[in-house]
Design a protein around this motif. Sequence first.
Motif, mmCIF file in Angstrom:
data_model
loop_
_atom_site.group_PDB
_atom_site.id
_atom_site.type_symbol
_atom_site.label_atom_id
_atom_site.label_comp_id
_atom_site.label_asym_id
_atom_site.label_seq_id
_atom_site.Cartn_x
_atom_site.Cartn_y
_atom_site.Cartn_z
ATOM 1 N N SER A 221 39.061 24.638 -51.563
ATOM 2 C CA SER A 221 39.438 24.078 -50.258
ATOM 3 C C SER A 221 39.155 25.102 -49.167
ATOM 4 C CB SER A 221 40.934 23.724 -50.216
ATOM 5 O OG SER A 221 41.722 24.904 -50.175
ATOM 6 N N ALA A 222 39.125 24.641 -47.927
ATOM 7 C CA ALA A 222 38.979 25.574 -46.800
ATOM 8 C C ALA A 222 40.227 26.444 -46.682
ATOM 9 C CB ALA A 222 38.742 24.807 -45.509
ATOM 10 N N THR A 223 41.364 25.891 -47.076
ATOM 11 C CA THR A 223 42.609 26.659 -47.062
ATOM 12 C C THR A 223 42.479 27.886 -47.961
ATOM 13 O OG1 THR A 223 43.814 24.611 -46.677
ATOM 14 C CG2 THR A 223 45.100 26.476 -47.480
ATOM 15 N N THR B 33 45.242 23.446 -33.863
ATOM 16 C CA THR B 33 44.535 23.463 -35.136
ATOM 17 C C THR B 33 45.433 22.956 -36.244
ATOM 18 O OG1 THR B 33 43.169 24.792 -36.634
ATOM 19 C CG2 THR B 33 45.165 25.847 -35.787
ATOM 20 N N ALA C 217 46.576 25.266 -41.726
ATOM 21 C CA ALA C 217 45.922 26.234 -42.618
ATOM 22 C C ALA C 217 45.327 27.426 -41.871
ATOM 23 C CB ALA C 217 44.827 25.538 -43.424
ATOM 24 N N VAL D 173 38.828 28.515 -33.871
ATOM 25 C CA VAL D 173 38.581 27.238 -34.549
ATOM 26 C C VAL D 173 37.654 26.412 -33.656
ATOM 27 C CG1 VAL D 173 39.659 25.124 -35.434
ATOM 28 C CG2 VAL D 173 40.890 27.306 -35.582
ATOM 29 N N ASP E 185 36.962 29.483 -38.149
ATOM 30 C CA ASP E 185 37.368 28.281 -38.884
ATOM 31 C C ASP E 185 36.458 27.155 -38.396
ATOM 32 O OD1 ASP E 185 38.448 25.991 -39.957
ATOM 33 O OD2 ASP E 185 40.538 26.605 -39.656
ATOM 34 N N SER F 194 35.861 24.350 -40.002
ATOM 35 C CA SER F 194 36.167 23.159 -40.798
ATOM 36 C C SER F 194 35.653 21.874 -40.139
ATOM 37 C CB SER F 194 37.683 23.039 -40.992
ATOM 38 O OG SER F 194 38.157 24.098 -41.784
ATOM 39 N N HIS F 195 35.484 21.900 -38.801
ATOM 40 C CA HIS F 195 35.025 20.709 -38.069
ATOM 41 C C HIS F 195 33.541 20.786 -37.716
ATOM 42 C CE1 HIS F 195 39.340 20.246 -36.154
ATOM 43 N NE2 HIS F 195 39.361 20.319 -37.477
ATOM 44 N N HIS G 52 36.779 18.379 -47.131
ATOM 45 C CA HIS G 52 37.720 17.266 -47.306
ATOM 46 C C HIS G 52 36.996 15.980 -46.859
ATOM 47 C CE1 HIS G 52 41.029 14.582 -46.255
ATOM 48 N NE2 HIS G 52 41.768 15.274 -47.081
ATOM 49 N N LYS H 243 36.024 15.200 -43.278
ATOM 50 C CA LYS H 243 35.152 16.142 -42.576
ATOM 51 C C LYS H 243 33.696 15.640 -42.613
ATOM 52 C CE LYS H 243 38.835 18.549 -41.802
ATOM 53 N NZ LYS H 243 39.419 19.703 -42.458
ATOM 54 N N GLU I 250 37.743 17.585 -52.528
ATOM 55 C CA GLU I 250 38.370 18.769 -51.950
ATOM 56 C C GLU I 250 37.318 19.863 -52.049
ATOM 57 O OE1 GLU I 250 41.320 19.024 -50.565
ATOM 58 O OE2 GLU I 250 42.531 17.380 -51.384
ATOM 59 N N GLY I 251 37.380 20.819 -51.171
ATOM 60 C CA GLY I 251 36.437 21.921 -51.286
ATOM 61 C C GLY I 251 36.282 22.688 -49.992
#
Length: 388
Positions: free
Chosen positions: A57-59, A83, A86, A135, A161, A163-164, A189, A192, A198-199
């Motif tokens: 996960s990104a976490t 944000t 995480a 982020v 970050d 993630s987006h 996720h 996304k 998950e990843g």
Amino acid sequence: MATQFIPYGRQHITQADIDAVVQVLHSDFLTQGSQVPAFEKLVADYTGAKFGVAVNSATSALHIACLALGLGKGDILWTTPNTFVASANCALYCAASVDFVDVDPITLNLSVEKLAEKLEIAKTQNKLPKIVVPVHFAGEPCDMAKIHELSKTYGFKIIEDASHAIGGKYDGKPIGNCEFSDITVFSFHPVKIITTAEGGLATTNSQALAEKMQLFRSHGITREVDKMVGEPDGSWYYQQIDLGFNYRMTELQGALGVSQMANLDKFVARRHELAKRYDELLKDFPIILPFRNPNNYSGLHLYPIQIKVESGKTRKQVFDTLREQNIGVNVHYIPLHTQPYYAKMGFQQGDLVNAENYYQGAISLPLFYDLTDEMQDDVVRALQKALN
Ligand SMILES: *Cc1c(COP(=O)(O)O)cnc(C)c1O
């Protein structure tokens, strides 16, 4: 009313994706095979970074990124309040503490001006951050060159970050190339831009950081002789040389990631078409449309609008009416410092007014590859009704 529920985000899975995963299931290796390294190489090559380290996960990626940069007790990590939890929790996992820098009211990203001011004060108080986590909110790139410049003056490390933001570009270059950061983290996720169920994945140009993250994702265990203490007992030998975790990505996920990467540019291009269409269809609505810097190319994970006070409607009224009409809107983000867990540390409403003001009106409209023009028209009609 939309005849079918329209979520705010969802994955697009092709037959090729399914075939790739099924092929792994028929193979010898469900984990620790060739697919995860192939995925890592694809993402590294795509972004232009030297190394990619895939995790579950990104976490987890944020956690091992902090560990690799040596974050620990007594250290401070700064991030934005706008944000997902995480981005800040990673510091707490390392027994470090968290502080927040308010957002710019236009870009909704961590404000570089506020960062500079806060750093100047922190310096006099001996409370400088060890790591800053910008982020790329909604996929819109942060002003990385300026943040990087500040990192040279004040000596902090940078984890983006993103993630987006996979598939996006900052000043013409791919997000994740780490030109202005130590490590960049992506999330896969399903909501996304591309998914591995998950990843997550961390990119870096530092071999030392990549090797540390590889160690932390797999128990702190090495099989490399030159990293061992003393001599190996034999060819079966491994050593635990640090305290790590099991954050590994499976081969099923790696194969899905490889297959999804083939469509990344197409996914982001469609998100841009849809965002432009929203911009046009919503231009006379009593709302603030999301900002996009023409010098950048957003990954466009989200399309967050803000309900203006002049509309005479509250965000809650608009949100509830949209949900009643089968539009799966969402809110990104509840200012992180107002979460009870963070409030317990002393953060208060009023500490970060730009993030708080934005939140008051925020609604994320549906945006994903399979959203059709007709579905988008349903969203626009529902919003018009909600605002009337
Ligand atoms: C989704 C997200 C994460 C966490 O990603 P996971 O892969 O679900 O762990 C972290 N930061 C931001 C900004 C996110 O949107």
